[in-house]
Design a protein around this motif. Structure first.
Motif, PDB file in Angstrom:
ATOM      1  N   ILE A 135       0.828  -1.210   0.000  1.00  0.00           N
ATOM      2  CA  ILE A 135       0.000   0.000   0.000  1.00  0.00           C
ATOM      3  C   ILE A 135       0.862   1.260   0.000  1.00  0.00           C
ATOM      4  O   ILE A 135       0.593   2.213  -0.739  1.00  0.00           O
ATOM      5  N   LEU A 136       1.909   1.286   0.819  1.00  0.00           N
ATOM      6  CA  LEU A 136       2.781   2.461   0.852  1.00  0.00           C
ATOM      7  C   LEU A 136       3.397   2.717  -0.519  1.00  0.00           C
ATOM      8  O   LEU A 136       3.471   3.862  -0.982  1.00  0.00           O
ATOM      9  N   ASP A 137       3.824   1.646  -1.180  1.00  0.00           N
ATOM     10  CA  ASP A 137       4.402   1.803  -2.520  1.00  0.00           C
ATOM     11  C   ASP A 137       3.330   2.229  -3.527  1.00  0.00           C
ATOM     12  O   ASP A 137       3.583   3.070  -4.399  1.00  0.00           O
ATOM     13  N   HIS A 138       2.137   1.647  -3.403  1.00  0.00           N
ATOM     14  CA  HIS A 138       1.035   1.968  -4.317  1.00  0.00           C
ATOM     15  C   HIS A 138       0.672   3.452  -4.242  1.00  0.00           C
ATOM     16  O   HIS A 138       0.358   4.083  -5.260  1.00  0.00           O
ATOM     17  N   LEU A 139       0.744   4.011  -3.039  1.00  0.00           N
ATOM     18  CA  LEU A 139       0.408   5.422  -2.840  1.00  0.00           C
ATOM     19  C   LEU A 139       1.599   6.354  -3.058  1.00  0.00           C
ATOM     20  O   LEU A 139       1.451   7.580  -2.984  1.00  0.00           O
ATOM     21  N   GLY A 140       2.772   5.792  -3.309  1.00  0.00           N
ATOM     22  CA  GLY A 140       3.960   6.608  -3.519  1.00  0.00           C
ATOM     23  C   GLY A 140       4.552   7.147  -2.231  1.00  0.00           C
ATOM     24  O   GLY A 140       5.272   8.156  -2.246  1.00  0.00           O
ATOM     25  N   TRP A 141       4.297   6.476  -1.112  1.00  0.00           N
ATOM     26  CA  TRP A 141       4.731   6.952   0.198  1.00  0.00           C
ATOM     27  C   TRP A 141       5.928   6.195   0.757  1.00  0.00           C
ATOM     28  O   TRP A 141       6.377   6.504   1.866  1.00  0.00           O
ATOM     29  N   GLY A 142       6.429   5.212   0.038  1.00  0.00           N
ATOM     30  CA  GLY A 142       7.485   4.372   0.592  1.00  0.00           C
ATOM     31  C   GLY A 142       8.689   5.149   1.098  1.00  0.00           C
ATOM     32  O   GLY A 142       9.292   4.779   2.112  1.00  0.00           O
TER      33      GLY A 142
END
Length: 218
Positions: A119-126
């Motif tokens: 999810i973090l990667d999907h939202l660009g928050w990683g």
């Protein structure tokens, strides 16, 4: 200089609206296994760890039954289901502002580690989070959120006076209390605390911008 250089966040109901995706995968799990849920699958079940929620929904703690449901849920959620997760309005800007101010951000969530990272990667928050802690990050599994926060603080050598925990449920506040951390309740999520549930010392933020102002105050 902000008072708390380390900001620890809950995830579901705090940063993301994961309810539609989670509920769809719970319903899919019961349908795929042919097991009838013992109660309505709605927003009220969001928040606790997976197996705990499945026991509640199934009305059973039979290990074999819960294991079947858990595998069906994971197959649904970890493949496509998690992609329906949405960021709450303003949260992306909140994280960018805090990271840009030089604060160290971490996640401490009841969610499993694998979909959390997806999810973090999907939202660009990683790239915003220095640490991502989940109950299943370690073997044996950590028993609860309070223990997870304690482990994060110890592992990263974070002094309690330098950190704050942000969440949306009373469990989050109690876990912060157990570790001697201040707690800020966000009131935009589905676990929103009402005035009667707030305890002395807890603070609240109604919008991400208000939370940013609170965290960046000297």
């Amino acid at each position: 200089m902000p008072r708390y250089p380390h900001i620890l966040f809950d995830l579901d109901g705090t940063l993301i609206d994961s309810a539609p995706a989670i509920l769809a995968s719970f319903r899919d799990a019961f349908a795929q296994t042919g097991i009838a849920p013992a109660r309505t699958i709605d927003d009220s079940v969001i928040g606790p760890p997976l197996n705990e929620t499945l026991q509640l929904l199934a009305g059973s703690d039979d290990p074999a039954l819960i294991a079947r449901l858990a595998e069906a849920f994971k197959a649904s959620y970890d493949s496509e289901g998690y992609k329906a997760t949405a960021a709450y309005p303003g949260v992306g800007e909140l994280l960018a502002t805090l990271a840009g101010a030089g604060l160290t951000l971490s996640i401490a969530t009841n969610k499993r580690l694998h979909p959390t990272r997806l999810i973090l990667d999907h939202l660009g928050w990683g790239g915003y989070f220095a640490q991502v802690y989940a109950l299943d990050l370690f073997t044996p599994r950590l028993p609860n959120k309070a223990a997870m926060i304690a482990r994060l603080l110890a592992d990263q050598d974070i002094a309690r006076e330098d950190a704050v925990y942000i969440g949306d449920r009373s469990e989050d506040g109690e876990s912060a209390d157990a570790n001697g951390l201040p707690f800020v309740a966000v009131t935009w999520g589905y676990g929103s605390l009402n005035a009667d549930e707030m305890r002395p010392g807890w603070q609240a933020a109604a919008q991400p911008a208000a939370l940013a102002a609170l965290l960046l105050a000297d």
